[in-house]
Write a protein that holds these residues in place. Structure first.
Motif, PDB file in Angstrom:
ATOM      1  N   ARG A 145      11.341  -3.150  -5.113  1.00  7.85           N
ATOM      2  CA  ARG A 145      11.768  -1.791  -5.424  1.00  7.85           C
ATOM      3  C   ARG A 145      12.741  -1.896  -6.589  1.00  7.85           C
ATOM      4  NH1 ARG A 145       7.856  -0.888  -3.286  1.00  7.85           N
ATOM      5  NH2 ARG A 145       7.472  -0.044  -1.218  1.00  7.85           N
ATOM      6  N   SER A 200       6.281  -7.858  -3.534  1.00  7.34           N
ATOM      7  CA  SER A 200       6.513  -6.683  -4.360  1.00  7.34           C
ATOM      8  C   SER A 200       8.019  -6.420  -4.389  1.00  7.34           C
ATOM      9  CB  SER A 200       5.723  -5.489  -3.807  1.00  7.34           C
ATOM     10  OG  SER A 200       5.918  -4.348  -4.604  1.00  7.34           O
ATOM     11  N   TYR A 217       4.891  -8.438   2.132  1.00 10.21           N
ATOM     12  CA  TYR A 217       3.919  -8.165   3.190  1.00 10.21           C
ATOM     13  C   TYR A 217       3.198  -9.447   3.599  1.00 10.21           C
ATOM     14  CZ  TYR A 217       4.176  -3.224   1.604  1.00 10.21           C
ATOM     15  OH  TYR A 217       4.578  -1.963   1.244  1.00 10.21           O
ATOM     16  N   TYR A 270      -0.035 -11.407  -5.589  1.00 11.21           N
ATOM     17  CA  TYR A 270      -1.056 -11.252  -4.540  1.00 11.21           C
ATOM     18  C   TYR A 270      -1.572 -12.647  -4.205  1.00 11.21           C
ATOM     19  CZ  TYR A 270      -1.264  -6.178  -5.391  1.00 11.21           C
ATOM     20  OH  TYR A 270      -0.968  -4.840  -5.503  1.00 11.21           O
ATOM     21  N   PRO A 313      -4.105  -0.761   1.737  1.00 12.44           N
ATOM     22  CA  PRO A 313      -3.105  -0.740   0.664  1.00 12.44           C
ATOM     23  C   PRO A 313      -3.248  -1.831  -0.403  1.00 12.44           C
ATOM     24  CG  PRO A 313      -2.129  -1.507   2.719  1.00 12.44           C
ATOM     25  CD  PRO A 313      -3.517  -1.083   3.044  1.00 12.44           C
ATOM     26  N   THR A 314      -4.199  -2.748  -0.243  1.00  7.28           N
ATOM     27  CA  THR A 314      -4.292  -3.895  -1.153  1.00  7.28           C
ATOM     28  C   THR A 314      -4.468  -3.505  -2.626  1.00  7.28           C
ATOM     29  OG1 THR A 314      -5.586  -4.778   0.678  1.00  7.28           O
ATOM     30  CG2 THR A 314      -5.212  -6.226  -1.189  1.00  7.28           C
TER      31      THR A 314
HETATM   32  C1  PHB Z   1       4.510  -1.908  -2.314  1.00  6.49           C
HETATM   33  O1  PHB Z   1       5.359  -2.266  -3.159  1.00  6.49           O
HETATM   34  O2  PHB Z   1       4.829  -1.312  -1.285  1.00  6.49           O
HETATM   35  C2  PHB Z   1       3.074  -2.216  -2.555  1.00  6.49           C
HETATM   36  C3  PHB Z   1       2.701  -2.792  -3.755  1.00  6.49           C
HETATM   37  C4  PHB Z   1       1.359  -3.095  -3.996  1.00  6.49           C
HETATM   38  C5  PHB Z   1       0.421  -2.839  -3.007  1.00  6.49           C
HETATM   39  C6  PHB Z   1       0.800  -2.263  -1.802  1.00  6.49           C
HETATM   40  C7  PHB Z   1       2.129  -1.956  -1.574  1.00  6.49           C
HETATM   41  O3  PHB Z   1      -0.873  -3.179  -3.234  1.00  6.49           O
END
Ligand code: PHB
Ligand code: RFL
Length: 408
Positions: A214, A212, A239, A201, A310-311
């Motif tokens: 997957r 981030s 992001y 972050y 979403p943070t």
């Molecule tokens: C994501 O991986 O999509 C994600 C991860 C952390 C967040 C928001 C989105 O705070």
């Protein structure tokens, strides 16, 4: 058509509720307006709190998550070209989070529901909830070109922010608490190994950025010589804070990578790996709570009742908290005849919801730069980050909230 619990929406809230009710011997029907492929591919959340992981396991939906998901024991905060790691287990008595995409949670729950659950109708759009204040609530819906009615003992609106469930609550009883933000997130998926093994972050004068990922996807190589060799392909999720009215097409792939590189820059020579961008979209940011979360025999759960920016990675986890509370209350009523837990549903959920609203707002304010921010605001945000890096108490507050508040 008739059932005990009519569920509108097959997002994580509706699907998990149907699963929990099935386990408790309560029947339900799920109505979902979109088709199955759409629901299984809609890119959204990626972080599951410890409590969410435990619930999915207990519901019998944790097998693939435990195989493919990535346990994360911390996050990195990045500011002023420096890096600070927050160690979750050390600060919270052993809690962690799991990186496992919402799309995969939905696929797993849909597979379970089709195998052993009640009806799950795709392309079945709820039009209205009727009679919520009486004994026999109904959902009017359209499916395969025809209008039909689902008669229920209870109706649950798990139909997201834009759904119809909430509209059945009389305006005179609704209270809405809302905040919009003057910025949005431009999110990408890219076929490249994440440049760090935990989420980053980042606060920067040009705006927030998030790294981030997957879990890696295992594919079989198409070429003949290595036909049977599985190949791991890595996926990064990144992001960028952008102005609220941004369209994703305004950003070329190269501009996105250049901007990410600027915002993630460190003094120690950390490098951001680039790769092909496979998906690009803009997410608006909003805080929203609708009170109460119940009207008569209609209950609201998940994004239908509340939205967080979403943070803090809280939206999906809040939806899970709501439906766990509701499933317990319905099971309690079935076993004992007592509506006490159903009566407490809204207040029970809202306590947790407001803690998540607070945390998501604080994380957002800490890391984003508002267009009208003054130099004084900027210094304050830096001082807050310095405080988290220097004080175990401040850092523990973040770690506890991020890994999740316990279910009541
Ligand atoms: C994501 O991986 O999509 C994600 C991860 C952390 C967040 C928001 C989105 O705070
Ligand atoms: P959903 O997932 O929106 O599902 C609602 C479903 O209802 C259907 N529907 C209808 N069906 C029938 N009739 C109607 N009239 C209907 N109207 C709507 C819709 O088609 C849909 O299938 O709500 P639910 O189940 O409450 O789940 C909430 C979560 O999806 C949401 O909170 C999270 O995705 C938020 N979120 C995150 N949450 C986290 O916990 N961790 C994260 O890391 C995280 N990251 C994010 C996020 C959300 C994002 N976006 C795109 C908003 C990252 C992003 C970018």
């Amino acid at each position: 058509m008739r059932t005990t619990v009519g569920i509108i929406g097959a997002g994580p809230a509706g699907l998990l509720l149907a699963r929990l009710l099935h386990t408790a011997g309560i029947d339900s029907v799920v109505l979902e307006s979109r088709d199955r492929a759409y629901v299984e591919q809609r890119q959204r959340a990626g972080i599951l709190e410890q409590g969410t992981v435990d619930v999915l396991r207990a519901a019998g939906a944790g097998e693939r998550m435990d195989r493919e998901g990535l346990r994360h024991d911390g996050i990195e905060l990045r500011f002023a070209k420096r890096r600070h790691r927050v160690d979750f287990p050390a600060l919270t008595g052993g809690r962690s989070v799991m990186v496992y995409a919402q799309t995969e949670v939905c696929k797993d729950l849909i597979a379970l529901q089709s195998k052993e659950g009640g009806p799950l109708l795709f392309e079945a759009e709820a039009l209205a909830v009727e009679g919520a204040d009486g004994d026999r609530p109904r959902v009017r819906f359209r499916h395969e070109g025809r209008e039909d009615v689902l008669e229920c003992d209870y109706v649950v609106g798990c139909d997201g922010f834009w759904g119809v469930g909430r509209k059945a609550v009389p305006v005179s009883l609704s209270r809405v608490f809302e905040r919009t933000y003057p910025y949005a997130w431009l999110g990408i998926l890219a076929d490249v190994a994440p440049s760090h093994d935990e989420l980053v972050y980042a606060r920067h004068d040009r705006g927030f950025a998030l790294l981030s990922m997957r879990p890696p996807v295992t594919r079989h190589h198409p070429s003949e010589e290595v036909a049977s060799l599985p190949v791991e392909s890595f996926v990064s999720r990144l992001y960028l804070q952008v102005p609220a009215d941004t369209r994703a097409e305004e950003w070329s792939d190269e501009d996105i990578w250049d901007e990410l590189e600027r915002r993630f820059e460190t003094a120690d020579g950390w490098r951001l790996e680039r790769g092909p961008i496979t998906q690009k979209s803009v997410t608006p940011m909003r805080s929203y709570v609708h009170e109460p979360m119940r009207y008569g025999r209609l209950f609201l759960a998940g994004d239908a009742a509340h939205i967080v920016p979403p943070t803090g990675a809280k939206g999906l986890n809040l939806a899970v908290g709501d439906v766990v509370t509701l499933a317990r209350a319905l099971a309690h009523e079935k076993e004992t005849g007592s509506p006490e837990l159903l009566d407490a549903y809204s207040a029970t959920c809202l306590r947790r919801v407001w803690q998540a609203e607070r945390f998501s707002y604080d994380m957002t304010a800490l890391l984003h730069r508002a267009p009208d921010a003054t130099p004084f605001d900027d210094r304050l945000r830096l001082a807050r980050l310095e405080r988290i890096a220097a004080s175990r108490a401040a850092e523990t507050d973040l770690a506890e909230a991020y890994t999740g508040f316990p279910f009541e």
